[in-house]
Motif scaffolding. Structure first.
Motif, PDB file in Angstrom:
ATOM      1  N   LEU A  61       0.848  -1.187   0.000  1.00  0.00           N
ATOM      2  CA  LEU A  61       0.000   0.000   0.000  1.00  0.00           C
ATOM      3  C   LEU A  61       0.882   1.235   0.000  1.00  0.00           C
ATOM      4  N   TYR A  62       0.589   2.159  -0.919  1.00  0.00           N
ATOM      5  CA  TYR A  62       1.325   3.410  -1.042  1.00  0.00           C
ATOM      6  C   TYR A  62       0.384   4.586  -0.878  1.00  0.00           C
ATOM      7  N   GLU A  63       0.876   5.638  -0.252  1.00  0.00           N
ATOM      8  CA  GLU A  63       0.199   6.921  -0.253  1.00  0.00           C
ATOM      9  C   GLU A  63       0.736   7.683  -1.454  1.00  0.00           C
ATOM     10  N   VAL A  64      -0.151   8.288  -2.245  1.00  0.00           N
ATOM     11  CA  VAL A  64       0.243   8.949  -3.484  1.00  0.00           C
ATOM     12  C   VAL A  64       0.001  10.444  -3.366  1.00  0.00           C
ATOM     13  N   LYS A 108       5.614   4.212   0.463  1.00  0.00           N
ATOM     14  CA  LYS A 108       5.121   2.906   0.911  1.00  0.00           C
ATOM     15  C   LYS A 108       4.744   2.981   2.384  1.00  0.00           C
ATOM     16  N   LEU A 109       3.522   2.538   2.677  1.00  0.00           N
ATOM     17  CA  LEU A 109       3.034   2.528   4.047  1.00  0.00           C
ATOM     18  C   LEU A 109       3.159   1.155   4.693  1.00  0.00           C
ATOM     19  N   VAL A 110       2.870   0.118   3.917  1.00  0.00           N
ATOM     20  CA  VAL A 110       2.860  -1.226   4.485  1.00  0.00           C
ATOM     21  C   VAL A 110       2.929  -2.258   3.369  1.00  0.00           C
ATOM     22  N   GLU A 111       3.409  -3.418   3.730  1.00  0.00           N
ATOM     23  CA  GLU A 111       3.401  -4.562   2.819  1.00  0.00           C
ATOM     24  C   GLU A 111       2.874  -5.746   3.615  1.00  0.00           C
ATOM     25  N   GLU A 119      -2.518   3.819  -3.478  1.00  0.00           N
ATOM     26  CA  GLU A 119      -2.358   2.797  -4.507  1.00  0.00           C
ATOM     27  C   GLU A 119      -2.024   1.470  -3.842  1.00  0.00           C
ATOM     28  N   LEU A 120      -2.797   0.466  -4.182  1.00  0.00           N
ATOM     29  CA  LEU A 120      -2.490  -0.905  -3.799  1.00  0.00           C
ATOM     30  C   LEU A 120      -1.761  -1.547  -4.974  1.00  0.00           C
TER      31      LEU A 120
END
Length: 118
Positions: free
Chosen positions: A25-28, A35-38, A63-64
Motif C-alpha cells: 500500500l502506497y500513499e500517493v 510505501k506505508l505497508v506490505e 495505490e495498492l
C-alpha cells in the motif's frame, strides 16, 4: 468511528481465495509514492488486519500494488515470460474520513477486476 481500508484477492481461475499474495500500500501525492505497508494474504485471501487501520487512516489518494506474477508463478498459472500480468496497481481515493473502504481484486492469469466493496 475513524475510517479504515481492507482488501482481499480471489483467484477466479481456480475458484478460491488467493493465499500468499503479497500486497503493498502506497500513499500517493502527485508523482510521489510513499510505501506505508506490505502484507500477504492469508488462507481466506485477506490480510490478517486492515491494510490501513483506523489509527493510520486519513483521506487522500492511495495505490495498492498486488504482486500477481509471484502468486501466478507459485500456483503454476504464470505461462511464458514475460507474464501478461505481473504487478497490478490500483489507484483510488479515500474521501470519507469515517468510512470503511474495501478494495478487492478478482484475479486470473489474463485479467482482473476490482470494485469498491463493503
Amino acid at each position: 468511528m475513524a475510517g479504515y481500508l481492507t482488501t482481499h484477492v480471489l483467484d477466479t481461475a481456480r475458484g478460491c481465495p488467493a493465499q500468499g499474495l503479497k500486497i503493498a500500500l502506497y500513499e500517493v501525492s502527485g508523482n510521489s509514492h510513499r510505501k506505508l505497508v506490505e502484507m500477504e494474504t492469508n488462507s481466506d485471501g485477506r490480510t490478517d488486519s486492515p491494510i490501513l487501520p483506523q489509527e493510520d487512516f486519513k483521506t487522500g489518494t492511495y495505490e495498492l500494488v498486488f504482486f500477481a506474477g509471484d502468486y501466478l508463478r507459485e500456483t503454476a498459472q504464470a505461462g511464458d515470460d514475460p507474464l501478461f500480468l505481473d504487478q497490478v496497481p490500483i489507484r483510488f481515493g479515500l474521501s470519507d474520513a469515517n468510512a470503511h473502504y474495501h478494495v478487492p481484486l478478482l484475479l486470473s492469469p489474463y485479467g482482473y477486476s476490482t470494485y469498491r466493496g463493503s
